[in-house]
Write a protein that holds these residues in place. Structure first.
Motif, PDB file in Angstrom:
ATOM      1  N   GLY A 202       1.726  14.325  11.611  1.00 22.66           N
ATOM      2  CA  GLY A 202       2.838  14.250  11.983  1.00 22.66           C
ATOM      3  C   GLY A 202       3.218  12.510  11.346  1.00 22.66           C
ATOM      4  O   GLY A 202       2.717  11.257  11.198  1.00 22.66           O
ATOM      5  N   ARG A 203       4.672  12.451  11.305  1.00 15.93           N
ATOM      6  CA  ARG A 203       5.383  11.117  10.489  1.00 15.93           C
ATOM      7  C   ARG A 203       4.678  10.347  11.311  1.00 15.93           C
ATOM      8  O   ARG A 203       3.980   9.073  11.169  1.00 15.93           O
ATOM      9  CB  ARG A 203       6.478  10.959   9.886  1.00 15.93           C
ATOM     10  N   PHE A 204       4.806  10.085  12.989  1.00 18.59           N
ATOM     11  CA  PHE A 204       4.249   9.457  13.425  1.00 18.59           C
ATOM     12  C   PHE A 204       3.287   9.216  14.609  1.00 18.59           C
ATOM     13  O   PHE A 204       2.344   8.566  15.197  1.00 18.59           O
ATOM     14  CB  PHE A 204       5.267   8.603  14.268  1.00 18.59           C
ATOM     15  N   ALA A 205       2.923  10.532  14.095  1.00 19.07           N
ATOM     16  CA  ALA A 205       1.108  11.152  15.059  1.00 19.07           C
ATOM     17  C   ALA A 205       0.659  10.456  13.940  1.00 19.07           C
ATOM     18  O   ALA A 205      -0.919  10.159  14.499  1.00 19.07           O
ATOM     19  CB  ALA A 205       1.704  12.500  15.270  1.00 19.07           C
ATOM     20  N   ARG A 206       0.940  10.243  12.885  1.00 12.20           N
ATOM     21  CA  ARG A 206      -0.422   9.747  11.994  1.00 12.20           C
ATOM     22  C   ARG A 206      -0.089   8.295  11.129  1.00 12.20           C
ATOM     23  O   ARG A 206      -0.554   7.598  10.589  1.00 12.20           O
ATOM     24  CB  ARG A 206      -1.154  10.661  11.688  1.00 12.20           C
ATOM     25  N   TYR A 207       1.614   8.652  11.539  1.00 14.40           N
ATOM     26  CA  TYR A 207       1.860   7.128  10.596  1.00 14.40           C
ATOM     27  C   TYR A 207       1.552   7.576   8.913  1.00 14.40           C
ATOM     28  O   TYR A 207       0.841   6.574   8.337  1.00 14.40           O
ATOM     29  CB  TYR A 207       1.599   5.774  11.064  1.00 14.40           C
ATOM     30  N   GLU A 208       1.996   8.086   8.470  1.00  9.61           N
ATOM     31  CA  GLU A 208       2.195   8.561   7.134  1.00  9.61           C
ATOM     32  C   GLU A 208       3.654   8.480   6.474  1.00  9.61           C
ATOM     33  O   GLU A 208       4.256   9.053   7.725  1.00  9.61           O
ATOM     34  CB  GLU A 208       1.375   9.920   7.476  1.00  9.61           C
ATOM     35  N   TYR A 209       4.152   7.699   5.527  1.00  7.57           N
ATOM     36  CA  TYR A 209       5.240   8.386   5.318  1.00  7.57           C
ATOM     37  C   TYR A 209       5.714   9.740   4.271  1.00  7.57           C
ATOM     38  O   TYR A 209       5.556   9.976   3.480  1.00  7.57           O
ATOM     39  CB  TYR A 209       5.768   7.061   4.420  1.00  7.57           C
ATOM     40  N   HIS A 210       5.526  10.339   5.533  1.00  4.87           N
ATOM     41  CA  HIS A 210       5.852  11.540   4.941  1.00  4.87           C
ATOM     42  C   HIS A 210       7.028  12.205   5.407  1.00  4.87           C
ATOM     43  O   HIS A 210       7.282  12.512   6.567  1.00  4.87           O
ATOM     44  CB  HIS A 210       4.888  12.842   5.860  1.00  4.87           C
ATOM     45  N   ASN A 211       7.429  13.110   3.931  1.00  5.54           N
ATOM     46  CA  ASN A 211       8.972  14.191   4.406  1.00  5.54           C
ATOM     47  C   ASN A 211       8.446  15.286   5.162  1.00  5.54           C
ATOM     48  O   ASN A 211       6.933  16.162   5.229  1.00  5.54           O
ATOM     49  CB  ASN A 211       9.430  14.549   2.930  1.00  5.54           C
ATOM     50  N   SER A 212       8.784  16.002   5.300  1.00  2.78           N
ATOM     51  CA  SER A 212       8.875  17.500   6.439  1.00  2.78           C
ATOM     52  C   SER A 212       8.014  18.281   5.634  1.00  2.78           C
ATOM     53  O   SER A 212       7.319  18.996   5.980  1.00  2.78           O
ATOM     54  CB  SER A 212      10.163  18.122   6.624  1.00  2.78           C
ATOM     55  N   ASP A 213       8.141  18.619   3.983  1.00  4.12           N
ATOM     56  CA  ASP A 213       6.833  19.530   3.567  1.00  4.12           C
ATOM     57  C   ASP A 213       5.610  19.160   3.526  1.00  4.12           C
ATOM     58  O   ASP A 213       4.655  19.991   3.327  1.00  4.12           O
ATOM     59  CB  ASP A 213       7.196  19.007   1.958  1.00  4.12           C
ATOM     60  N   GLN A 214       5.850  17.208   3.990  1.00  3.37           N
ATOM     61  CA  GLN A 214       3.929  17.093   3.938  1.00  3.37           C
ATOM     62  C   GLN A 214       3.773  17.465   4.803  1.00  3.37           C
ATOM     63  O   GLN A 214       2.345  17.795   5.417  1.00  3.37           O
ATOM     64  CB  GLN A 214       3.903  15.338   3.247  1.00  3.37           C
ATOM     65  N   CYS A 215       4.602  17.325   5.573  1.00  2.00           N
ATOM     66  CA  CYS A 215       4.377  17.552   7.906  1.00  2.00           C
ATOM     67  C   CYS A 215       3.694  18.716   7.612  1.00  2.00           C
ATOM     68  O   CYS A 215       2.483  19.334   7.578  1.00  2.00           O
ATOM     69  CB  CYS A 215       5.639  17.557   8.304  1.00  2.00           C
ATOM     70  N   ILE A 216       4.495  20.163   6.676  1.00  2.00           N
ATOM     71  CA  ILE A 216       4.023  21.431   6.457  1.00  2.00           C
ATOM     72  C   ILE A 216       2.267  21.654   6.266  1.00  2.00           C
ATOM     73  O   ILE A 216       1.648  22.642   6.236  1.00  2.00           O
ATOM     74  CB  ILE A 216       5.231  22.325   6.105  1.00  2.00           C
ATOM     75  N   ALA A 217       2.430  21.224   4.595  1.00  2.00           N
ATOM     76  CA  ALA A 217       1.771  20.152   4.020  1.00  2.00           C
ATOM     77  C   ALA A 217      -0.175  20.366   4.748  1.00  2.00           C
ATOM     78  O   ALA A 217      -1.251  20.868   5.621  1.00  2.00           O
ATOM     79  CB  ALA A 217       1.598  19.966   2.795  1.00  2.00           C
ATOM     80  N   ARG A 218       0.342  19.030   5.484  1.00  2.00           N
ATOM     81  CA  ARG A 218      -0.415  18.805   6.537  1.00  2.00           C
ATOM     82  C   ARG A 218      -0.762  19.693   7.370  1.00  2.00           C
ATOM     83  O   ARG A 218      -2.145  20.085   8.386  1.00  2.00           O
ATOM     84  CB  ARG A 218      -0.343  17.600   7.335  1.00  2.00           C
TER      85      ARG A 218
ATOM     86  N   GLY B  93       0.728  -0.924   0.158  1.00  2.00           N
ATOM     87  CA  GLY B  93       0.097   0.330  -0.299  1.00  2.00           C
ATOM     88  C   GLY B  93       0.748   1.227   0.222  1.00  2.00           C
ATOM     89  O   GLY B  93       0.288   2.093  -0.594  1.00  2.00           O
ATOM     90  N   TRP B  94       2.278   1.319   0.645  1.00  2.00           N
ATOM     91  CA  TRP B  94       3.140   2.660   0.980  1.00  2.00           C
ATOM     92  C   TRP B  94       3.213   3.010   0.006  1.00  2.00           C
ATOM     93  O   TRP B  94       3.952   4.152  -1.045  1.00  2.00           O
ATOM     94  CB  TRP B  94       3.492   2.380   2.290  1.00  2.00           C
ATOM     95  N   VAL B  95       3.615   1.821  -1.535  1.00  2.00           N
ATOM     96  CA  VAL B  95       4.465   2.270  -2.631  1.00  2.00           C
ATOM     97  C   VAL B  95       3.523   3.192  -3.806  1.00  2.00           C
ATOM     98  O   VAL B  95       3.924   3.594  -4.493  1.00  2.00           O
ATOM     99  CB  VAL B  95       5.446   1.514  -2.804  1.00  2.00           C
ATOM    100  N   ALA B  96       1.962   2.243  -3.823  1.00  2.00           N
ATOM    101  CA  ALA B  96       1.523   2.724  -4.439  1.00  2.00           C
ATOM    102  C   ALA B  96       0.375   3.676  -4.600  1.00  2.00           C
ATOM    103  O   ALA B  96       0.373   4.618  -3.809  1.00  2.00           O
ATOM    104  CB  ALA B  96      -0.336   1.557  -4.584  1.00  2.00           C
ATOM    105  N   GLY B  97       1.606   4.949  -6.225  1.00  2.00           N
ATOM    106  CA  GLY B  97       0.740   5.815  -6.073  1.00  2.00           C
ATOM    107  C   GLY B  97       1.898   6.789  -5.546  1.00  2.00           C
ATOM    108  O   GLY B  97       2.542   8.430  -5.685  1.00  2.00           O
ATOM    109  N   ARG B  98       2.976   6.325  -4.985  1.00  2.00           N
ATOM    110  CA  ARG B  98       4.660   7.018  -4.075  1.00  2.00           C
ATOM    111  C   ARG B  98       5.492   6.839  -4.991  1.00  2.00           C
ATOM    112  O   ARG B  98       5.853   7.554  -5.737  1.00  2.00           O
ATOM    113  CB  ARG B  98       5.449   7.183  -2.881  1.00  2.00           C
ATOM    114  N   VAL B  99       5.322   5.441  -5.778  1.00  2.00           N
ATOM    115  CA  VAL B  99       6.622   5.192  -6.701  1.00  2.00           C
ATOM    116  C   VAL B  99       6.306   4.900  -8.441  1.00  2.00           C
ATOM    117  O   VAL B  99       5.432   5.017  -8.429  1.00  2.00           O
ATOM    118  CB  VAL B  99       7.001   3.843  -6.983  1.00  2.00           C
ATOM    119  N   PRO B 100       6.428   6.639  -8.760  1.00  2.00           N
ATOM    120  CA  PRO B 100       6.047   6.905 -10.312  1.00  2.00           C
ATOM    121  C   PRO B 100       6.576   6.046 -11.338  1.00  2.00           C
ATOM    122  O   PRO B 100       8.174   5.718 -11.192  1.00  2.00           O
ATOM    123  CB  PRO B 100       7.010   8.374 -10.836  1.00  2.00           C
ATOM    124  N   GLU B 101       5.718   5.080 -11.760  1.00  2.00           N
ATOM    125  CA  GLU B 101       6.047   3.960 -13.074  1.00  2.00           C
ATOM    126  C   GLU B 101       6.709   5.020 -13.652  1.00  2.00           C
ATOM    127  O   GLU B 101       6.330   5.984 -14.782  1.00  2.00           O
ATOM    128  CB  GLU B 101       4.826   3.854 -13.480  1.00  2.00           C
TER     129      GLU B 101
END
Ligand SMILES: Cc1cc2nc3c(=O)[nH]c(=O)nc-3n(C[C@H](O)[C@H](O)[C@H](O)COP(=O)(O)OP(=O)(O)OC[C@H]3O[C@@H](n4cnc5c(N)ncnc54)[C@H](O)[C@@H]3O)c2cc1C
Length: 447
Positions: free
Chosen positions: A408-424, A171-179
């Motif tokens: 947050g990365r482990f407060a929601r367990y999303e495989y997020h980088n810091s830019d995605q944390c800021i977007a959240r 589930g974590w790679v589908a959509g994250r790794v471009p083909e």
């Protein structure tokens, strides 16, 4: 109406939200259990070298507003260094461009045939309707074919995840790794240079202070109270609002890793507490290496080391290339990342052994090492086992329903980088604005 808000955890998620909410006129207190804010974005200075504690971090984002926000925290364009990403895989005795699919032309002829044969086969199977497998191990072959799997993806991922890849969810790679387009792979195979992952082809890094500079720049000038050394012991919902260690708040936002905060949340049902305990992280020892250097190292950003004989590190960052201030004059620095599942006890002998393996792999000269340190981060990667998607969905549902906000990365367990944390954080800012406008609690909506 301005709200009184408690934020738990002062990593980039917590401090970026605090700054936004403070700017909106809310009264915000951030509780951080460590003596210093920053979480995974912390940096440290050792013998004049600046290192990032939790592995090599770079600034990039698909979103221009988030990228601008991050740069502004570092003093704008003048405060950051722009770098064109140069990444390689140390593939036996060769340096292969990354992503591996785009570097296929740099392999041996036999390996190129293996990779193309497998890629075409998997491409055809997908077009014939072969469904996306549930396990990550099978996903690799489904998506990239047997050749790419054998020559890079499987050994590299086994090194990072330290498990049978068939026990991991896809589930974590589908959509994250471009083909990678077929045409790019064929072009690369016959010797053309092709480029993958467009949004990361350029990145930025703070001119001084390491990646933590972004956190400092978020705190400085922010209109909020930061309490460090303040581990939160008890949170509960009350008739109107919440209490945090006996103090009343209108809203609680958690950004601390769930297993580190679950025991403090008094109204968390026992079954969910057990679910959260089962959310084990993958930990990371980041080895900080300073070397004497008559000449600068090759202009690389970072490299991947897929094979066991290259030592335990799966990735090495050429950290002094990120910003000139990261190493003193006449020196260079590297950071080598080693993941583990709680079993690693790093010491100097172990770190020297790792350096010798890097010497053997042609990365550095062990005789020139002048500084050696390491940082063990318990929460680095998410263990993406097959139970994880359903388990985390149940946990998120309880928080979203109950009036708490957790992100947050482990407060929601999303495989997020810091830019995605800021977007959240930007999304939570909008959520808080709605509560303040209507005066009623609401369920947070995350994109
Ligand atoms: C190896 C690696 C490489 C990465 N590379 C990049 C990259 O290149 N670019 C990028 O943007 N991102 C990168 N990231 C991701 C980035 O580090 C994270 O997305 C980000 O730092 C997460 O921030 P956070 O605030 O959500 O969580 P954290 O940084 O984990 O912060 C949570 C905070 O909560 C505190 N806390 C815990 N318990 C309590 C308690 N009971 N009371 C109060 N406080 C508590 C902790 O001390 C911590 O400070 C990388 C991560 C890793 C592991």
């Amino acid at each position: 109406m301005p709200l009184k808000i408690a934020i738990l955890g002062a990593g980039i998620s917590g401090v970026s939200l605090a700054r936004m909410l403070g700017d909106d006129g809310h009264s915000v207190v951030v509780f951080e259990r460590s003596e210093r804010a920053g979480g995974l974005c912390k940096s440290r200075v050792v013998d004049g070298f600046t290192f990032d504690e939790a592995g090599g971090h770079i600034m990039f984002s698909k979103r221009a507003d988030v990228m601008d926000w991050m740069k502004a925290r570092c003093g704008g364009e003048a405060g950051v260094v722009r770098t064109e990403r140069q990444t390689r895989i140390r593939w036996h005795d060769r340096w292969v461009p990354y992503p591996f699919e785009n570097g296929v032309g740099h392999l041996t002829k036999e390996a190129i045939v293996d990779c193309l044969d497998g890629y075409v086969e998997s491409y055809v199977q997908r077009r014939l309707g072969e469904p996306c497998p549930e396990s990550f191990g099978k996903w690799i072959a489904w998506r990239m074919g047997e050749g790419f799997a054998r020559h890079f993806m499987v050994p590299y991922n086994q090194k990072i995840w330290k498990c049978d890849l068939d026990t991991m969810s896809s589930g974590w790679v589908a959509g994250r790794v471009p083909e990678a387009p077929m045409r790019d792979i064929l072009a690369s195979a016959v010797g053309f240079d092709t480029e993958g992952y467009g949004h990361q082809s350029v990145f930025w890094f703070p001119k001084s202070g390491g990646f933590e500079r972004m956190v400092r720049g978020t705190i400085d000038g922010g209109r909020f109270t930061l309490r460090c050394g303040a581990r939160v012991e008890q949170v509960r919902r009350e008739r109107e609002g919440f209490s945090v260690d006996g103090e009343r708040y209108d809203l609680v936002v958690n950004t601390a890793p769930l297993p580190q905060i679950a025991d403090a949340i008094a109204d968390l049902p026992a079954a969910l507490r057990d679910e959260i305990r089962a959310l084990r992280p993958i930990s990371l020892v980041n080895v900080l290496i300073g070397v004497r250097a008559d000449e600068p190292p090759p202009p690389l950003s970072w490299i991947y080391l897929p094979f066991p004989e290259q030592g335990q590190a799966n990735r090495v960052t050429y950290f002094s290339n990120y910003a000139p201030g990261n190493a003193p004059p006449g020196h260079a620095s590297y950071m080598a990342e080693v993941t583990h599942r709680g079993e690693l006890r790093p010491d100097r002998r172990w770190a020297m052994e790792l350096c010798r393996a890097l010497d053997g792999a042609g990365v550095l000269d062990v005789e020139r090492v002048v500084t050696l340190d390491w940082v063990d981060s318990e929460f680095a990667y998410i263990d993406q086992n097959l139970e994880f998607p359903a388990r985390i969905a149940r946990v998120r549902e309880w928080f979203d329903e109950s009036g708490y906000v957790t992100f947050g990365r482990f407060a929601r367990y999303e495989y997020h980088n810091s830019d995605q944390c800021i977007a959240r954080a930007m999304e939570v800012r909008a959520h808080v604005a709605e509560i303040a406008r209507t005066g009623r609690p609401a369920r947070p909506r995350f994109a």
